[in-house]
Design a protein around this motif. Structure first.
Motif, short mmCIF file in Angstrom:
data_model
loop_
_atom_site.label_atom_id
_atom_site.label_comp_id
_atom_site.label_asym_id
_atom_site.label_seq_id
_atom_site.Cartn_x
_atom_site.Cartn_y
_atom_site.Cartn_z
N ARG A 1 0.95 -1.15 -0.10
CA ARG A 1 -0.11 0.15 -0.08
C ARG A 1 0.83 1.27 0.07
O ARG A 1 0.42 2.43 -0.63
CB ARG A 1 -0.93 -0.11 1.24
CG ARG A 1 -1.85 0.92 1.37
CD ARG A 1 -2.78 1.04 2.42
NE ARG A 1 -3.29 -0.51 2.71
CZ ARG A 1 -4.36 -0.95 2.06
NH1 ARG A 1 -5.02 -0.34 1.26
NH2 ARG A 1 -4.80 -2.46 2.38
N GLU B 1 -8.65 5.64 -12.67
CA GLU B 1 -9.98 4.83 -12.37
C GLU B 1 -9.45 3.67 -11.51
O GLU B 1 -9.80 3.03 -10.55
CB GLU B 1 -10.94 4.70 -12.97
CG GLU B 1 -12.28 4.35 -12.38
CD GLU B 1 -13.51 4.05 -13.21
OE1 GLU B 1 -13.41 4.27 -14.49
OE2 GLU B 1 -14.56 3.05 -12.84
N PHE B 2 -8.80 2.82 -12.49
CA PHE B 2 -8.47 1.41 -12.20
C PHE B 2 -7.46 1.63 -10.94
O PHE B 2 -7.79 0.57 -10.09
CB PHE B 2 -7.57 1.00 -13.31
CG PHE B 2 -6.96 -0.51 -13.08
CD1 PHE B 2 -7.52 -1.54 -12.73
CD2 PHE B 2 -5.66 -0.22 -13.11
CE1 PHE B 2 -6.75 -2.70 -12.28
CE2 PHE B 2 -4.60 -1.60 -12.76
CZ PHE B 2 -5.32 -2.76 -12.04
N ARG C 1 -7.37 3.97 -8.68
CA ARG C 1 -8.15 4.28 -7.34
C ARG C 1 -8.93 3.19 -6.77
O ARG C 1 -9.19 2.80 -5.44
CB ARG C 1 -9.10 5.33 -7.72
CG ARG C 1 -8.60 6.75 -7.94
CD ARG C 1 -9.65 8.00 -7.95
NE ARG C 1 -10.68 7.82 -8.77
CZ ARG C 1 -10.49 8.19 -10.15
NH1 ARG C 1 -9.41 8.98 -10.52
NH2 ARG C 1 -11.77 7.97 -10.86
N ARG C 2 -9.55 2.17 -7.69
CA ARG C 2 -10.47 1.08 -7.34
C ARG C 2 -9.45 0.16 -6.71
O ARG C 2 -9.83 -0.64 -5.72
CB ARG C 2 -11.27 0.75 -8.50
CG ARG C 2 -12.45 1.44 -8.88
CD ARG C 2 -13.29 0.96 -10.09
NE ARG C 2 -14.43 1.83 -10.32
CZ ARG C 2 -15.44 1.87 -9.67
NH1 ARG C 2 -15.70 0.68 -8.71
NH2 ARG C 2 -16.46 2.46 -10.30
N ALA C 3 -8.37 -0.27 -7.48
CA ALA C 3 -7.51 -1.40 -7.05
C ALA C 3 -7.00 -1.03 -5.52
O ALA C 3 -6.82 -2.10 -4.63
CB ALA C 3 -6.47 -1.46 -8.05
N TYR C 4 -6.62 0.36 -5.47
CA TYR C 4 -6.12 0.66 -4.11
C TYR C 4 -6.99 1.12 -3.14
O TYR C 4 -6.73 1.51 -2.00
CB TYR C 4 -5.01 1.91 -4.33
CG TYR C 4 -3.71 1.33 -4.70
CD1 TYR C 4 -3.56 0.99 -5.98
CD2 TYR C 4 -2.44 1.07 -3.94
CE1 TYR C 4 -2.21 0.50 -6.57
CE2 TYR C 4 -1.27 0.64 -4.28
CZ TYR C 4 -1.08 0.23 -5.67
OH TYR C 4 -0.06 -0.32 -6.17
N GLN C 5 -8.31 1.01 -3.20
CA GLN C 5 -9.34 1.17 -2.61
C GLN C 5 -9.37 2.53 -1.91
O GLN C 5 -9.43 2.85 -0.83
CB GLN C 5 -9.68 0.03 -1.55
CG GLN C 5 -9.69 -1.10 -2.28
CD GLN C 5 -9.47 -2.47 -1.17
OE1 GLN C 5 -10.55 -2.39 -0.17
NE2 GLN C 5 -8.71 -3.16 -1.28
N MET C 6 -9.17 3.46 -2.90
CA MET C 6 -9.28 5.14 -2.47
C MET C 6 -10.47 5.71 -2.69
O MET C 6 -11.19 5.61 -3.60
CB MET C 6 -8.15 5.80 -3.22
CG MET C 6 -6.72 5.18 -3.30
SD MET C 6 -5.64 5.93 -4.38
CE MET C 6 -5.18 7.58 -3.42
N ASP C 7 -10.97 6.30 -1.29
CA ASP C 7 -12.31 6.79 -1.26
C ASP C 7 -12.38 8.21 -1.95
O ASP C 7 -13.32 8.63 -2.36
CB ASP C 7 -12.91 6.85 0.19
CG ASP C 7 -13.13 5.65 0.48
OD1 ASP C 7 -13.72 4.66 -0.06
OD2 ASP C 7 -12.65 5.10 1.76
#
Lengths: 235, 535
Positions: A71, A93-94, A96-102
């Protein structure tokens, strides 16, 4: 910060890295120098967790294979890591989603803007030139706000504006307390901001130099050529 | 010419030397030869004389040779049209990038350089058709085709491939820079194909139960023997196989006139052909480089981006939705081009073998999958750093990567085997078990891939990895196949002969599923211990 303790990487009988130990503190920029085949990319891939090795590597106190270390770690490879069939915006976007960023897309848009990619956000990865792919690759790594960032030859193929922007990003990340390791052949491009330089030869550190006034001594370029040319003649 | 002949023969010499310098390549070459020998021997075993219980020789029966001739023409036509069509975009090239950079600027005549390119291309065309030799077993069993006969078909294939490259080069030379000419040539090619398709398809409307016979008769009709290059080469091959001098002579003469004509056209009218081959050389160079780096590129030239945004997925699951988005952009209709070709081939094969039962069709669909699984998009994900660096459990990431492959596998199996099953007049349960059996084998193949990546990921030798991959797949499949045969035999013995196929397939499915799950569990941390050194 991150630390590398007694790391050795072997490919069969060949040792690409031999017993390497060093660390990079928070807010510090370290550079890796060395001729082709010195083992720079190998040690970088070991730190990034992409190769198996003997020894120990920790990222902010976590083993580099742990999820928490992943991380905190960002790695910009030598060859741009870009998906042919995703648009520029979808890459961000990929991440942000893969690293689970809000957080929203503001920060990633800022990065794209700085790298002059925002107007190309609907272009596919395969439609970008190699230089633009490299810029996108850098944006993808910075987008998840890593604390430790490793760059493998980041300046190759970039235009002058992107080089200038990347240099200022290096300094910003350093001022924000991140640890940076940059492998490069372009000595003049790192002259202004490095804190510590490691010169590699034959898989080992041949010299380490600190960028402190009190240390004085030879200029980095002079030291680099003295070591690499001496070793070249010895072989 | 000295420089060119030196270059040509040094290339050949060094390629042979390389075989001995890299034992893995030699082993691979020997493995291919051994497989070929095995195919030829197993094919010949099918035609060994058999006797009934009274010691009377059972006569061997074969399918009509006209079917084989029709298949040859269709194959040649597909190769010729696809190859020539490339002339409208990037052209074709007989050269490599070092040829372009080192040879073109030399003071050697461009005509001599063209001749050198043509000689190289002849060799390449022959090698590209090598896969045809592996079809010997079934072609010999079904059509009594001899090995020299198959070599003749291969020669025809190489000739068609060679002519398609020449044509593509000529088309590129004629149309580059002119949209009007491009549209005109495109129109001619499409019209020619449409006319040929209508010629074959229209009689089928009134053929009743004799669909195959009607299609074969239409394809073999003299009018389609006039189809450029493909028809002539097919006539030449058919003439040789049947000992008919007229089609043999006419076919050969037409091909020779075509080749000579095109070479004269290129050399006389346009000695400066370097520009015409440059783009195609660059395209093929990037494809070769990508392959060497372990990347598989199948992105179509013109992609319809459509709706943007991944839209779903969080953590590991975003890999699945990303792959779905990439698949949507890479496909033509509902599947990508290789899958559509496989589906069409299996349905056609079922049509030809419609009295042979489900096992040969299932076996051929599984055999082709051994190659197609290695092209899966999920495997390409392993060549970029993201899947290793994203901070999520490696097992979850692996499962979501595989989910994309499983979805594709299920859809492909259904689209392939449901129509094939209907052609074979199987009952719904048998069709279902065939689909499940193919999915089961697909899962074992995917798990073999992961196992090989786990065990051999550190190796930089792609050839060795491929050998181990194919061996692993074969070995892991055998127990399921044996179990299936045993269960089917047992079902027959206890009076369940009507359900023997379904019982056997069910046993294979369950066993393969267990093998795949076990392998996946053993490799669950693969993404944590991978080696990205060769990617």
């Amino acid at each position: 910060m991150f630390s590398v303790q007694n790391v050795t990487k072997r490919y069969g009988r060949i040792s690409a890295n031999k017993d390497i130990t060093f660390s990079v503190d928070d807010g510090q920029i370290a550079i890796l120098l060395g001729p082709n085949g010195a083992g720079k990319s190998t040690i970088i891939k070991c730190i990034a967790g992409l190769l198996r090795f003997e020894g120990e590597i920790t990222v902010c106190g976590h083993s580099n294979k742990d999820l928490e270390a992943k991380r905190l770690l960002g790695y910009v490879p030598e060859m741009p890591a870009v998906y042919d069939l995703l648009t520029v915006e979808e890459h961000m976007e990929f991440i942000r989603r893969a690293y689970q960023m809000d957080e929203g897309r503001e920060y990633s848009d800022q990065l794209l803007e700085r790298m002059e990619l925002l107007d190309k956000k609907d272009k596919l990865g395969k439609e970008l030139s190699k230089g633009m792919q490299q810029k996108l690759s850098i944006c993808c790594v910075l987008a998840h706000r890593p604390r430790v960032i490793i760059f493998d030859e980041p300046l190759v193929g970039l235009d002058p504006h992107a080089i200038k922007e990347l240099k200022s990003l290096f300094v910003e990340q350093k001022n924000a307390g991140c640890s940076l390791l940059i492998s490069t052949h372009m000595l003049d491009s790192v002259e202004d901001y490095w804190d510590v330089a490691h010169i590699m030869m034959n898989g080992q550190f041949a010299a380490t130099k600190y960028n402190r006034e009190e240390d004085g001594g030879k200029a980095l370029e002079e030291l680099f050529f003295e070591i690499t040319e001496r070793n070249g003649q010895a072989q | 010419m000295k420089g060119l002949s030196y270059l040509f023969f040094t290339h050949v010499k060094n390629n042979i030397k390389e075989l001995f310098r890299h034992p893995a390549r030699l082993v691979f070459a020997l493995f291919i030869v051994a497989m070929l020998v095995l195919v030829v021997l197993s094919g010949n075993l099918q035609s060994m004389p058999e006797y009934d219980e009274n010691g009377v020789l059972i006569p061997l029966t074969f399918r009509p040779a006209e079917e084989l001739q029709a298949m040859v023409l269709v194959l040649y036509a597909a190769i010729f049209v696809i190859g020539s069509y490339r002339g409208l975009s990037s052209g074709a090239s007989f050269y490599s990038m070092p040829d372009v950079n080192l040879l073109f600027p030399t003071p050697i005549s461009s005509r001599r350089i063209l001749l050198y390119g043509l000689m190289k291309q002849m060799g390449t065309s022959f090698l590209l058709g090598f896969f045809l030799l592996f079809q010997y077993a079934w072609l010999h069993g079904q059509y009594n085709l001899t090995f020299p006969g198959l070599l003749l078909i291969l020669m025809g294939y190489a000739l068609v491939m060679f002519c398609s490259q020449l044509t593509a080069m000529a088309i590129y030379s004629f149309t580059s820079g002119s949209e009007v000419r491009k549209r005109a040539v495109k129109g001619v090619i499409i019209a020619l194909c449409l006319a040929a398709a209508l010629w074959v398809l229209l009689p089928l409307l009134t053929a009743g139960d004799h669909l195959l016979a009607s299609a074969v008769a239409s394809v073999n009709a003299p009018v389609l023997r006039c189809f450029p290059v493909a028809g002539w080469a097919a006539a030449f091959v058919a003439g040789c196989l049947e000992g008919a001098a007229l089609p043999l002579g006419l076919g050969l003469a037409a091909c020779l006139i075509y080749v000579t004509g095109f070479i004269l056209l290129i050399t006389r009218s346009r000695a400066d052909f370097y520009e015409d081959v440059l783009q195609a050389t660059e395209v093929s160079f990037s494809a070769i480089t990508a392959k060497k780096e372990g990347k598989v590129t199948d992105t179509p030239a013109h992609i319809k981006v459509g709706k943007t945004g991944i839209g779903k997925g969080w953590g590991a699951s975003v890999f699945f939705y990303k792959l779905r988005l990439e698949n949507r952009r890479a496909r033509v209709l509902i599947m990508d081009i290789p899958s559509m070709i496989f589906i069409a081939f299996v349905i056609l094969f079922a049509f030809i073998m419609r009295n042979g039962g489900p096992i040969p069709i299932l076996a051929s669909s599984v055999y082709m999958m051994m190659f197609s699984i290695a092209l899966g998009r999920w495997l390409r994900e392993l060549t970029l750093p993201y899947v290793y660096m994203v901070p999520v459990s490696p097992f979850r990431k692996l499962l979501y990567l595989l989910l994309d492959g499983v979805c594709k596998l299920a859809l492909e199996s259904a689209l392939m085997l449901v129509p094939a099953g209907l052609i074979l007049r199987l009952n719904p349960a048998e069709i279902l078990f065939c689909v499940l059996a193919r999915i089961g084998f697909g899962l074992v193949f995917m798990a073999s891939n992961i196992l090989v990546e786990r065990l051999m990921g550190a190796s930089v030798n792609r050839v060795l990895i491929m050998i181990v991959y194919f061996l692993a797949m074969l070995l892991l499949c055998i127990p399921g196949v044996v179990l299936g045969i045993l269960l089917a035999t047992l079902a027959g013995a206890v009076g369940l002969a009507w359900a023997a196929v379904s019982v056997g397939l069910l046993g294979t499915v369950v066993f393969n599923l267990l093998v795949a799950l076990l392998l996946l569990f053993c490799c669950r941390n693969m993404l944590n211990f991978a080696e990205l050194n060769n990617k």
